[in-house]
Write a protein that holds these residues in place. Structure first.
Motif, short mmCIF file in Angstrom:
data_model
loop_
_atom_site.label_atom_id
_atom_site.label_comp_id
_atom_site.label_asym_id
_atom_site.label_seq_id
_atom_site.Cartn_x
_atom_site.Cartn_y
_atom_site.Cartn_z
N ASP A 74 0.75 -1.11 -0.04
CA ASP A 74 0.03 0.12 0.17
C ASP A 74 1.01 1.26 -0.06
OD1 ASP A 74 -2.21 -2.00 0.09
OD2 ASP A 74 -2.68 -1.05 2.30
N LEU A 75 0.32 2.18 -0.48
CA LEU A 75 1.00 3.64 -0.53
C LEU A 75 0.72 4.36 0.92
CD1 LEU A 75 2.56 5.95 -1.68
CD2 LEU A 75 0.37 6.40 -3.03
N VAL A 76 1.67 4.70 1.37
CA VAL A 76 1.27 5.56 2.55
C VAL A 76 2.21 6.86 2.75
CG1 VAL A 76 1.87 5.72 5.37
CG2 VAL A 76 1.36 3.49 4.11
N THR A 77 0.95 8.03 2.71
CA THR A 77 1.61 9.29 2.54
C THR A 77 1.16 10.01 3.88
OG1 THR A 77 -0.34 9.69 1.35
CG2 THR A 77 1.56 9.11 0.19
N LEU A 78 2.17 11.12 4.10
CA LEU A 78 1.79 12.21 5.12
C LEU A 78 1.44 13.33 4.75
CD1 LEU A 78 1.29 12.36 8.42
CD2 LEU A 78 3.60 12.70 8.62
N HIS A 79 0.59 13.94 4.74
CA HIS A 79 0.23 15.49 4.33
C HIS A 79 0.11 16.44 5.56
CE1 HIS A 79 -0.89 13.76 0.29
NE2 HIS A 79 -1.41 12.48 0.99
N GLU A 80 1.01 17.34 5.43
CA GLU A 80 0.95 18.23 6.28
C GLU A 80 -0.07 19.48 5.97
OE1 GLU A 80 5.05 19.62 6.87
OE2 GLU A 80 5.35 18.17 8.28
N LYS A 81 -0.81 20.07 6.86
CA LYS A 81 -1.73 20.89 6.34
C LYS A 81 -2.67 20.48 5.30
CE LYS A 81 0.48 24.80 8.92
NZ LYS A 81 1.26 25.83 8.99
N GLY A 82 -2.68 19.33 5.03
CA GLY A 82 -3.64 18.79 4.07
C GLY A 82 -3.28 18.70 2.57
N VAL A 83 -2.05 19.37 2.37
CA VAL A 83 -1.76 19.29 0.95
C VAL A 83 -0.35 18.93 0.60
CG1 VAL A 83 -1.42 21.04 -0.86
CG2 VAL A 83 -3.13 21.63 0.60
N ILE A 87 2.96 16.63 0.68
CA ILE A 87 3.30 15.57 1.03
C ILE A 87 4.67 15.61 1.77
CG2 ILE A 87 3.93 13.24 0.19
CD1 ILE A 87 2.28 13.65 -2.06
N ALA A 88 4.50 15.42 3.23
CA ALA A 88 5.75 15.28 3.95
C ALA A 88 6.39 13.96 3.75
CB ALA A 88 5.45 15.60 5.33
N TYR A 89 5.73 12.97 3.71
CA TYR A 89 6.45 11.56 3.41
C TYR A 89 5.43 10.59 2.62
CZ TYR A 89 7.34 6.76 4.75
OH TYR A 89 7.66 5.42 4.60
N ALA A 90 6.49 9.81 2.05
CA ALA A 90 5.67 8.88 0.97
C ALA A 90 6.29 7.40 1.23
CB ALA A 90 5.33 9.26 -0.42
N SER A 91 5.64 6.38 1.35
CA SER A 91 6.38 5.19 1.25
C SER A 91 7.06 4.93 0.15
CB SER A 91 5.60 3.96 1.78
OG SER A 91 4.33 3.65 0.85
N ILE A 92 8.05 3.91 0.09
CA ILE A 92 8.83 3.74 -0.97
C ILE A 92 7.73 3.01 -2.18
CG2 ILE A 92 9.61 1.32 -0.50
CD1 ILE A 92 12.34 2.51 -1.40
N SER A 93 6.71 2.58 -1.76
CA SER A 93 5.92 1.99 -2.74
C SER A 93 5.36 2.83 -3.71
CB SER A 93 4.65 1.11 -2.29
OG SER A 93 3.94 2.13 -1.20
#
Length: 199
Positions: A33-42, A44-50
């Motif tokens: 699965d693709l895991v992303t972390l979004h700061e202030k909703g927009v 992308i602060a982090y995205a998994s290698i997938s």
């Protein structure tokens, strides 16, 4: 002695953090699965290698990506509205489906589960998103819809044929019955006429 104890605690804590980070990396680098972390909703602060396997983007591309621009134009407004509504209502989770653009330009269907965490300020929030490719499932659903539509059309055609065939069979039978009744009636009149002539 106090200094040595402090150094020992720092060393132990550093080792624990290194082990924890190693476990985290093992998990994040091997999930499909693709895991992303979004700061202030927009952003992308982090995205998994997938992200590379699913969408073709590299880790270096992450900082330049605008998540909303990756959403298919036909899905964008709906997803924006659903997300905005969830944040406005301070919901902590949301599930959405939509088409996402790959680096190559094509689109895949993705199902995303959003976990929203809020800070003290109104617009201070983070969104953690877990997304999976559901393109194959969408294809199967489309094939099922088409098969169901064809089955309905076939049933309607069959009903029309049965109705037309029964009408076609009923009409000659009605004519034959009518003629038989006329013949019976005429035979009766003819019989009476013959009897009168003979007697």
């Amino acid at each position: 002695q106090l200094n040595e104890e402090l150094e020992q605690k720092v060393l132990e804590r550093t080792e624990e953090l290194a082990k924890s980070e190693k476990k985290y990396r093992l998990i994040s680098d091997n999930i499909t699965d693709l895991v992303t972390l979004h700061e202030k909703g927009v952003k992308i602060a982090y995205a998994s290698i997938s992200i590379t396997d699913l969408l073709g983007f590299s880790q270096e591309d992450i900082g330049r990506l605008d998540p909303m621009s990756l959403i298919h134009p036909e899905d964008r407004e709906r997803i924006y509205q659903e997300s905005y509504k969830a944040i406005y209502q301070q919901k902590d989770s949301l599930n959405i489906e939509g088409r996402v653009k790959k680096k190559s330009g094509g689109y895949i269907w993705m199902e995303s589960s959003l976990k929203i965490s809020y800070g003290a300020a109104k617009l201070d929030f983070q969104i953690q998103v877990s997304s999976r490719d559901i393109t194959q499932r969408k294809r199967v659903e489309q094939q099922q819809r088409l098969a169901l539509k064809k089955e309905r059309e076939l049933n309607e055609l069959q009903a029309q044929f049965v109705s037309m065939a029964s009408h076609q069979f009923r009409t000659p039978l009605a004519i034959i019955r009518s003629n038989v009744e006329l013949l019976e009636s005429f035979t009766g009149i003819l019989y009476e006429y013959v009897n009168i002539r003979i007697y």
